[in-house]
Design a protein around this motif. Structure first.
Motif, PDB file in Angstrom:
ATOM      1  N   THR A   4      46.534  43.278  38.816  1.00  0.00           N
ATOM      2  CA  THR A   4      46.311  43.696  40.198  1.00  0.00           C
ATOM      3  C   THR A   4      46.594  42.512  41.112  1.00  0.00           C
ATOM      4  O   THR A   4      46.752  41.389  40.640  1.00  0.00           O
ATOM      5  N   THR A   5      46.674  42.773  42.401  1.00  0.00           N
ATOM      6  CA  THR A   5      46.983  41.701  43.349  1.00  0.00           C
ATOM      7  C   THR A   5      45.692  41.165  43.959  1.00  0.00           C
ATOM      8  O   THR A   5      44.915  41.919  44.556  1.00  0.00           O
ATOM      9  N   VAL A   6      45.456  39.871  43.773  1.00  0.00           N
ATOM     10  CA  VAL A   6      44.330  39.198  44.423  1.00  0.00           C
ATOM     11  C   VAL A   6      44.820  37.878  44.991  1.00  0.00           C
ATOM     12  O   VAL A   6      45.629  37.181  44.370  1.00  0.00           O
ATOM     13  N   LEU A   7      44.357  37.556  46.182  1.00  0.00           N
ATOM     14  CA  LEU A   7      44.764  36.327  46.886  1.00  0.00           C
ATOM     15  C   LEU A   7      46.281  36.195  46.931  1.00  0.00           C
ATOM     16  O   LEU A   7      46.836  35.104  46.797  1.00  0.00           O
ATOM     17  N   GLY A   8      46.957  37.337  47.073  1.00  0.00           N
ATOM     18  CA  GLY A   8      48.408  37.338  47.239  1.00  0.00           C
ATOM     19  C   GLY A   8      49.205  37.191  45.964  1.00  0.00           C
ATOM     20  O   GLY A   8      50.440  37.150  45.998  1.00  0.00           O
ATOM     21  N   SER A   9      48.541  37.128  44.803  1.00  0.00           N
ATOM     22  CA  SER A   9      49.256  36.963  43.533  1.00  0.00           C
ATOM     23  C   SER A   9      48.802  38.016  42.530  1.00  0.00           C
ATOM     24  O   SER A   9      47.696  38.544  42.626  1.00  0.00           O
ATOM     25  N   ALA A  10      49.664  38.263  41.548  1.00  0.00           N
ATOM     26  CA  ALA A  10      49.308  39.203  40.476  1.00  0.00           C
ATOM     27  C   ALA A  10      48.371  38.514  39.496  1.00  0.00           C
ATOM     28  O   ALA A  10      48.609  37.380  39.090  1.00  0.00           O
ATOM     29  N   MET A  11      47.291  39.196  39.130  1.00  0.00           N
ATOM     30  CA  MET A  11      46.346  38.652  38.153  1.00  0.00           C
ATOM     31  C   MET A  11      45.984  39.749  37.155  1.00  0.00           C
ATOM     32  O   MET A  11      45.607  40.851  37.559  1.00  0.00           O
ATOM     33  N   PRO A  12      46.103  39.468  35.854  1.00  0.00           N
ATOM     34  CA  PRO A  12      45.698  40.480  34.865  1.00  0.00           C
ATOM     35  C   PRO A  12      44.202  40.781  34.993  1.00  0.00           C
ATOM     36  O   PRO A  12      43.396  39.889  35.256  1.00  0.00           O
ATOM     37  N   PHE A  13      43.852  42.057  34.795  1.00  0.00           N
ATOM     38  CA  PHE A  13      42.439  42.441  34.859  1.00  0.00           C
ATOM     39  C   PHE A  13      41.612  41.658  33.839  1.00  0.00           C
ATOM     40  O   PHE A  13      40.454  41.319  34.075  1.00  0.00           O
ATOM     41  N   LYS A  14      42.220  41.384  32.669  1.00  0.00           N
ATOM     42  CA  LYS A  14      41.516  40.633  31.629  1.00  0.00           C
ATOM     43  C   LYS A  14      41.105  39.241  32.143  1.00  0.00           C
ATOM     44  O   LYS A  14      40.033  38.730  31.823  1.00  0.00           O
ATOM     45  N   GLU A  15      41.958  38.657  32.977  1.00  0.00           N
ATOM     46  CA  GLU A  15      41.653  37.332  33.541  1.00  0.00           C
ATOM     47  C   GLU A  15      40.476  37.419  34.517  1.00  0.00           C
ATOM     48  O   GLU A  15      39.668  36.495  34.621  1.00  0.00           O
ATOM     49  N   ILE A  16      40.377  38.536  35.228  1.00  0.00           N
ATOM     50  CA  ILE A  16      39.253  38.729  36.163  1.00  0.00           C
ATOM     51  C   ILE A  16      37.942  38.819  35.380  1.00  0.00           C
ATOM     52  O   ILE A  16      36.926  38.235  35.775  1.00  0.00           O
ATOM     53  N   LEU A  17      37.968  39.523  34.232  1.00  0.00           N
ATOM     54  CA  LEU A  17      36.782  39.550  33.366  1.00  0.00           C
ATOM     55  C   LEU A  17      36.412  38.129  32.943  1.00  0.00           C
ATOM     56  O   LEU A  17      35.238  37.757  32.938  1.00  0.00           O
ATOM     57  N   GLY A  18      37.432  37.337  32.583  1.00  0.00           N
ATOM     58  CA  GLY A  18      37.191  35.956  32.159  1.00  0.00           C
ATOM     59  C   GLY A  18      36.576  35.111  33.260  1.00  0.00           C
ATOM     60  O   GLY A  18      35.698  34.278  33.001  1.00  0.00           O
ATOM     61  N   LEU A  19      37.007  35.328  34.500  1.00  0.00           N
ATOM     62  CA  LEU A  19      36.438  34.580  35.622  1.00  0.00           C
ATOM     63  C   LEU A  19      34.938  34.858  35.744  1.00  0.00           C
ATOM     64  O   LEU A  19      34.133  33.941  35.913  1.00  0.00           O
ATOM     65  N   PHE A  20      34.579  36.130  35.628  1.00  0.00           N
ATOM     66  CA  PHE A  20      33.166  36.475  35.816  1.00  0.00           C
ATOM     67  C   PHE A  20      32.309  35.990  34.641  1.00  0.00           C
ATOM     68  O   PHE A  20      31.268  35.357  34.835  1.00  0.00           O
ATOM     69  N   ILE A  21      32.742  36.276  33.415  1.00  0.00           N
ATOM     70  CA  ILE A  21      31.951  35.864  32.244  1.00  0.00           C
ATOM     71  C   ILE A  21      31.922  34.340  32.148  1.00  0.00           C
ATOM     72  O   ILE A  21      30.906  33.747  31.759  1.00  0.00           O
TER      73      ILE A  21
END
Length: 420
Positions: free
Chosen positions: A88-105
């Motif tokens: 998905t797009t966050v802060l103007g760049s593509a980021m895998p959803f799996k990476e977003i899970l990693g950020l939170f955990i």
């Protein structure tokens, strides 16, 4: 009993709230994760103005203050979904959803280590009985994904415990005699149940498999109750149920997206807006759709979802609750009632009741064989839900767990047993 703190921690990564448990002698096991708060709401806000992610209550506060950016909530529901393999797009760049899970955990791990003053290399992760209903392959994939995320964050040993079993260990730490207990864990995304045999003597046994009489789970949770309350109590004010001039019902995809946390952003897309605009002149009464346009223009979908969630919580104590919608239209109010809410969630409660019936059958027990029902999870306080469980187990006493802390506390006990 160990006299030194455990080497390992337990993480309850929840749909709505998360906790980290760490066993220490003569101390409560949960670690403060946000100021003095023992829970961290499972929310990430990518603040576009300051180009940084923020988490938990701070994320919700910055979003509601009006900062530009992307709010993501109910992150756990990504596990087992097709979205997990996309980006998905966050802060103007593509980021895998799996990476977003990693950020939170990863944030859970960093904050827990900072509070504990030690690194954690071993973890017991809580998991629902089923990440995905009736699909063992997708369920295994969800667990493997979560384990992979944890390993990538530096956990060398990663293991799982069912969330209701973890809650059982928390309850067992304070009972005086043997009990057969139904653990009812109504989380944000799943409802999980375990029938377990507990006693002070059994606490010392490492392998408790024989004491787990049966487990079951169904993919219904607090976010599903929110969705039904939104659709039946709020969305009619925004055109849900309206008729087209052809007498056909207005298409509902926008309302469904608005009532579902992880799809709210879809209503802001140009394609979604064009579809709404094209049907505007074919609707018999455009009052609702015009309010919908104002809500979308204000990007107030997440704000509205939070009002609905607060309404659900209020209805556990009160018979009615008003949502002030003046920011959309002067004097506009959504009147929520417990009666309407209970009617809306009745099909979900029937599925939960069936699941408990099946659990008793699987354990070979009758309704009189269960001593205690132990409630945990944020939505376990809904009166109609408790009544539906009481219909199956009329003689069992009801015990309150810590709605947000029982699982994390139980995982801390389990982590000490497994890793020392």
């Amino acid at each position: 009993m160990h006299s030194t703190p455990a080497r390992a921690c337990g993480i309850d990564f929840g749909t709505s709230n998360s906790t980290v448990g760490w066993w220490r002698p003569d101390a409560e096991p949960l670690i403060a994760l946000e100021g003095d708060d023992l829970t961290l709401p499972s929310v990430v806000f990518f603040n576009l103005e300051e180009r940084r992610p923020v988490y938990g209550r701070q994320a919700l506060a910055e979003y509601l203050e009006g900062f530009e950016g992307r709010l993501m909530r109910s992150l756990k529901s990504l596990l087992g979904s097709k979205l997990l393999k996309s980006e998905t797009t966050v802060l103007g760049s593509a980021m895998p959803f799996k990476e977003i899970l990693g950020l939170f955990i990863g944030t859970l791990k960093q904050r827990a280590e900072a509070q504990a003053g030690q690194a954690f290399e071993q973890v017991v992760l809580g998991r629902p009985v089923h990440f995905v209903d009736d699909d063992p392959v997708a369920d295994r994939e969800a667990a493997d994904t979560l384990a992979g995320v944890a390993q990538a964050l530096g956990f060398k040993d990663v293991s799982f415990q069912f969330e209701p079993i973890a809650a059982a260990f928390d309850y067992e730490s304070r009972i005086a005699g043997e009990e057969r207990v139904l653990i009812v864990d109504i989380g944000g995304g799943t409802s999980d149940f375990s029938l377990v045999r507990l006693s002070p003597e059994r606490r010392r046994i490492d392998d408790r498999q024989a004491d787990i009489l049966a487990t079951a789970g169904v993919h219904i949770g607090g976010t599903d109750f929110d969705k039904q309350l939104s659709l039946h109590g709020v969305m009619p004010l925004f055109g849900y149920g309206s008729r087209m001039k052809s007498e056909a019902p207005m298409p509902t995809s926008t309302h469904l997206n608005l009532a579902t946390w992880h799809t709210i952003n879809a209503v802001y897309s140009p394609a979604s807006l064009r579809a709404l605009q094209s049907m505007r002149y074919d609707i018999q009464d455009p009052t609702g759709i015009d309010r919908l346009f104002r809500l979308i223009e204000q990007r107030a979908g997440h704000w509205l979802a939070m009002q609905v969630e607060q309404g659900k919580i209020a209805l556990t104590e009160a018979r009615g609750h008003l949502i002030d919608l003046a920011r959309i239209e002067a004097d506009l109010i959504a009147e929520l009632t417990r009666e309407r809410f209970e009617a809306a969630i009745d099909p979900l409660l029937e599925r939960i009741q069936r699941t408990v019936d099946e659990l008793l059958t699987a354990a070979g027990l009758g309704s009189g064989d269960v001593d205690t029902v132990f409630f945990t999870g944020g939505s376990s306080a809904i009166p109609a839900l408790r009544q539906s469980i009481a219909r199956v187990l009329p003689n069992a006493r009801h015990v309150e767990g810590d709605r947000f802390g029982s699982i994390g506390s139980g995982l801390a006990i389990e982590a000490r047993k497994r890793y020392g």
